[in-house]
Enzyme design. Structure first.
Site, PDB file in Angstrom:
ATOM      1  N   GLY A  54       0.833  -1.195   0.000  1.00 29.83           N
ATOM      2  CA  GLY A  54       0.000   0.000   0.000  1.00 29.83           C
ATOM      3  C   GLY A  54       0.867   1.243   0.000  1.00 29.83           C
ATOM      4  O   GLY A  54       2.043   1.178   0.378  1.00 29.83           O
ATOM      5  N   CYS A  81       5.129  -6.321   1.726  1.00 30.10           N
ATOM      6  CA  CYS A  81       5.462  -4.894   1.747  1.00 30.10           C
ATOM      7  C   CYS A  81       4.723  -4.194   2.903  1.00 30.10           C
ATOM      8  O   CYS A  81       5.024  -4.457   4.062  1.00 30.10           O
ATOM      9  CB  CYS A  81       5.160  -4.278   0.385  1.00 30.10           C
ATOM     10  SG  CYS A  81       5.923  -2.671   0.165  1.00 30.10           S
ATOM     11  N   TYR A  82       3.717  -3.364   2.628  1.00 28.36           N
ATOM     12  CA  TYR A  82       2.952  -2.730   3.715  1.00 28.36           C
ATOM     13  C   TYR A  82       2.396  -3.812   4.643  1.00 28.36           C
ATOM     14  O   TYR A  82       2.407  -3.652   5.876  1.00 28.36           O
ATOM     15  CB  TYR A  82       1.807  -1.910   3.113  1.00 28.36           C
ATOM     16  CG  TYR A  82       0.962  -1.138   4.099  1.00 28.36           C
ATOM     17  CD1 TYR A  82       1.113   0.242   4.250  1.00 28.36           C
ATOM     18  CD2 TYR A  82      -0.020  -1.774   4.871  1.00 28.36           C
ATOM     19  CE1 TYR A  82       0.325   0.970   5.144  1.00 28.36           C
ATOM     20  CE2 TYR A  82      -0.805  -1.061   5.764  1.00 28.36           C
ATOM     21  CZ  TYR A  82      -0.631   0.307   5.899  1.00 28.36           C
ATOM     22  OH  TYR A  82      -1.411   1.007   6.768  1.00 28.36           O
ATOM     23  N   HIS A 171       8.006  -7.913  -3.364  1.00 30.69           N
ATOM     24  CA  HIS A 171       6.749  -8.256  -4.029  1.00 30.69           C
ATOM     25  C   HIS A 171       6.891  -9.576  -4.787  1.00 30.69           C
ATOM     26  O   HIS A 171       7.389  -9.596  -5.912  1.00 30.69           O
ATOM     27  CB  HIS A 171       6.338  -7.133  -4.984  1.00 30.69           C
ATOM     28  CG  HIS A 171       5.898  -5.910  -4.263  1.00 30.69           C
ATOM     29  ND1 HIS A 171       4.596  -5.732  -3.849  1.00 30.69           N
ATOM     30  CD2 HIS A 171       6.581  -4.834  -3.830  1.00 30.69           C
ATOM     31  CE1 HIS A 171       4.499  -4.575  -3.218  1.00 30.69           C
ATOM     32  NE2 HIS A 171       5.695  -4.006  -3.193  1.00 30.69           N
ATOM     33  N   GLU A 173       4.544 -11.173  -6.048  1.00 30.37           N
ATOM     34  CA  GLU A 173       3.491 -11.294  -7.051  1.00 30.37           C
ATOM     35  C   GLU A 173       3.894 -10.734  -8.409  1.00 30.37           C
ATOM     36  O   GLU A 173       3.210 -10.964  -9.399  1.00 30.37           O
ATOM     37  CB  GLU A 173       2.209 -10.605  -6.550  1.00 30.37           C
ATOM     38  CG  GLU A 173       2.283  -9.090  -6.397  1.00 30.37           C
ATOM     39  CD  GLU A 173       2.878  -8.618  -5.060  1.00 30.37           C
ATOM     40  OE1 GLU A 173       3.699  -9.349  -4.486  1.00 30.37           O
ATOM     41  OE2 GLU A 173       2.546  -7.501  -4.627  1.00 30.37           O
ATOM     42  N   ASP A 227     -12.430  -6.864 -24.178  1.00 25.70           N
ATOM     43  CA  ASP A 227     -13.292  -6.890 -22.996  1.00 25.70           C
ATOM     44  C   ASP A 227     -14.749  -6.572 -23.329  1.00 25.70           C
ATOM     45  O   ASP A 227     -15.662  -7.314 -22.956  1.00 25.70           O
ATOM     46  CB  ASP A 227     -12.806  -5.894 -21.936  1.00 25.70           C
ATOM     47  CG  ASP A 227     -11.348  -6.094 -21.614  1.00 25.70           C
ATOM     48  OD1 ASP A 227     -10.856  -7.220 -21.828  1.00 25.70           O
ATOM     49  OD2 ASP A 227     -10.698  -5.138 -21.159  1.00 25.70           O
ATOM     50  N   LYS A 381      -7.586 -10.271 -17.637  1.00 31.05           N
ATOM     51  CA  LYS A 381      -7.561 -10.384 -19.098  1.00 31.05           C
ATOM     52  C   LYS A 381      -7.466 -11.837 -19.580  1.00 31.05           C
ATOM     53  O   LYS A 381      -8.181 -12.246 -20.483  1.00 31.05           O
ATOM     54  CB  LYS A 381      -6.363  -9.595 -19.632  1.00 31.05           C
ATOM     55  CG  LYS A 381      -6.453  -9.257 -21.084  1.00 31.05           C
ATOM     56  CD  LYS A 381      -7.400  -8.133 -21.228  1.00 31.05           C
ATOM     57  CE  LYS A 381      -7.458  -7.498 -22.546  1.00 31.05           C
ATOM     58  NZ  LYS A 381      -8.186  -6.212 -22.424  1.00 31.05           N
TER      59      LYS A 381
END
Ligand code: XMP
Length: 607
Positions: A54, A81-82, A171, A173, A227, A381
């Site tokens: 964050g 992280c945060y 991170h 991710e 989309d 996506k």
């Protein structure tokens, strides 16, 4: 209440909260994002909890806080992280600003932990933080140990292995962390979540559409992108043709031959409830003398909505209520997907990076009134593409590169006058040979926040031969010189020139020029068999040239899995040369650049 057996991502406003959830879903487990403050009672049935990053500091008044009781739930918890800093603070450790702010790829040493199964002890991870954990929580709060350290962050990872509570400063991710997915997988395996798939979720979404629509019809703006096309197909399939009306507004900012291609694709599937309306003159007139990126986005979004509302009336879709014929009710359909909402600050704590066209104020108000239906708002996506193929949409359409809602509008940069950064420390730059600072700014994202900064271009003796050094510069320069968030290589000139600004806003002529350059790039990528190898290839028109009145083109080929992070792609020299030579023949273009910036610190689009 969280779904039973799900992996919950508690959102502290990090740009990557959705990325974590999408990665977990790709492992085949259900993951959803809930606000940081979610009551602990609603988290009891989760299989595991991940605390996102964050933009704020955990010790700041008003910063997002989760319910401390989650640490006592007895289910595995991972803070990133945060999230890592929050666990440390709640458990009695210390969090303070770090001596050095770490952004970008950073070497790390990992200790022993169940999280690091099959991960080598030394690797490279993605850091993006100013604060750090200075002291571990004391023993009375658990048995926390340090499990990862970098040269400037001693407690880059901590774990209470017994309670299965973990914190990582980096991170895992994002793709830049070398073994990030293995670490995430190790955590998810510990949680033993319930299995999940796109196919099973699509059924659930079908039910959701039926219940949200009730007896109403749906009027939907179709842009021609993946989309909105998939959303339109899905609505047609679930509600039937009679209850859906599509509208394609030609904004004048579409790609070459785009409208015909979309019409043909739906026509072949028997979908003929799509009306096409040319509103290009209105768009150009509304965008006259508009230079600010956010203002452009807002105007494009509002023009869409005004047109949609006007056309809706003109089409006489809402007949006057009579005693025999009760008033028909319509909802507005949109093809919004997950990343669209997060990047507009759609979750409570996220910083606003850019306003997506389907999140402008008028739409927000309609959403609040329950007048909008967005069947894809929880999909990523890759999941949308899977769905599109299942629904029988043509391969060409489903695998088109993503194209932003405001179309070429966000790729035609506008400027009233030249702007240059205030002061630059040139010592580092001089080492890298010849360069030019472009007198124009673009949007970027760093440490979960928006930036609006200058681009710098480097020059070589072999312009289209991109080297590893060029790729490195793209990370080094924005990290060390705050004036820049974008790094370009000039593909047409060996020696630097003084870039001249050619003031301009969006006009039909500029849109036509960019359309031609964009079509050349598309053709050459397909001819080289590279089109489907990359995620997206924005082509950008800059009001900057080698002389007054000249303009230039920026090529931005990127790889990504979900647009939340992206890497610049190193294309073969012959392909770059062919494109560049053809683009340079377009009247008014006097330079071509290649954008080598990753995301972060750049965004994919320039605005
Ligand atoms: P950025 O530039 O934020 O883009 O890195 C992330 C992805 O989103 C697309 N994009 C948009 N899509 N409406 C959209 O539907 C928009 O306003 C918009 N702006 C950016 C962009 O092309 C990339 O795929």
């Amino acid at each position: 209440m969280s779904r039973k057996g799900a992996i919950i991502v508690l959102d502290f406003g990090g740009q990557y909260a959705h990325l974590i959830a999408s990665r977990v879903r790709r492992f085949g487990y259900f993951s959803e994002i809930l606000p940081a403050e979610t009551d602990v009672k609603d988290l009891k049935s989760a299989a595991g909890i991940i605390l996102s990053g964050g933009p704020q500091s955990v010790y700041e008044a008003g910063s997002p806080q989760a319910d401390p009781e989650i640490l006592k739930l007895g289910i595995p918890i991972l803070g990133l992280c945060y999230g890592h800093q929050w666990i440390a603070q709640i458990a009695g450790g210390t969090v303070q600003p770090g001596a050095v702010k770490e952004y970008g790829k950073t070497p790390i040493e990992l200790g022993k932990s169940i999280l690091f199964k099959n991960v080598p002890p030394s690797s490279v991870v993605w850091m993006s933080h100013g604060d750090e954990v200075k002291e571990l929580p004391p023993p009375e709060y658990g048995h926390f140990k340090t499990i990862a350290s970098s040269s400037s962050c001693k407690i880059a990872g901590m774990a209470d292995e017994e309670k299965k509570i973990f914190g990582l400063q980096f991170h895992i991710e994002v793709a830049h962390t070398e073994h990030g997915l293995t670490i995430l997988r190790n955590f998810v395996d510990l949680c033993k979540p319930e299995p999940w798939s796109v196919e099973s979720y699509a059924k659930h979404v079908g039910e959701q559409i039926k219940s949200e629509a009730g007896d109403k019809k749906v009027f939907m703006l179709v842009s021609g992108g993946v989309d909105s096309s998939v959303a339109f197909m899905l609505l047609n399939k679930v509600l039937g043709k009679e209850r859906v009306q599509g509208l394609l507004i030609d904004t004048g900012l579409m790609r070459k031959n785009e409208i015909k291609a979309v019409r043909d694709a739906f026509g072949k599937l028997g979908i003929d409830n799509l009306e096409v309306v040319d509103a290009s003159e209105e768009f150009f007139s509304n965008l006259k003398e508009i230079y600010d990126p956010e203002e452009k986005r807002e105007i494009i979004g509002n023009t869409f909505i005004n047109d949609q509302q006007r056309i809706f009336k003109e089409m006489d879709l809402e007949p006057k209520a009579t005693s025999q014929k009760p008033q028909a009710k319509w909802l507005l359909g949109q093809g919004t997907i997950y990343p669209d909402t997060i990047e507009t600050g759609g979750t409570k704590h996220a910083d606003k990076i850019k306003t997506h066209h389907n999140r402008v104020e008028v739409i927000q108000k309609m959403i609040e009134k329950g007048l909008v239906i967005e069947p894809l708002k929880e999909f990523y996506k890759d999941e949308v593409r899977k769905l599109g193929e299942e629904l029988g949409l043509p391969h060409e359409l489903v695998w088109r590169h993503p194209f932003p809602g405001p179309g070429l509008g966000v790729r035609i940069l506008c400027a009233k006058e030249s702007t240059l950064p205030e002061k630059i420390d040139e010592t580092d730059l001089k080492l890298n040979g010849s360069y030019a600072v472009l007198p124009i700014r673009s949007v970027g994202v760093q440490g979960d926040g928006r930036t609006y900064r200058h681009a710098i271009a480097f020059f070589h003796s072999k312009p289209t031969e991109i080297t590893e050094r060029d790729m490195e510069l793209a990370t080094l320069v924005p990290n060390s010189i705050p004036a820049f968030n974008r790094v370009l290589i000039c593909l047409t000139h060996e020696k630097s020139f003084v870039p001249e600004i050619s003031p301009g806003y969006i006009t039909k002529e500029r849109a036509d020029l960019l359309r031609e350059a964009d079509a050349i790039v598309d053709e050459e990528m397909r001819a080289a068999g590279l089109y489907e190898k990359i995620w997206q290839f924005p082509v950008v028109l800059l009001p900057v040239g080698t002389r007054k009145g000249g303009q230039s083109i920026v090529l931005r080929p990127i790889e990504s899995q979900d647009a939340m992070t992206a890497n610049a792609v190193q294309l073969p020299s012959n392909v770059l040369k062919k494109m560049t030579d053809r683009i340079m023949k377009l009247e008014g273009i006097d330079a071509v650049f290649l954008d080598l910036t990753n995301k972060p610190p750049g965004t994919i689009e320039w605005e």
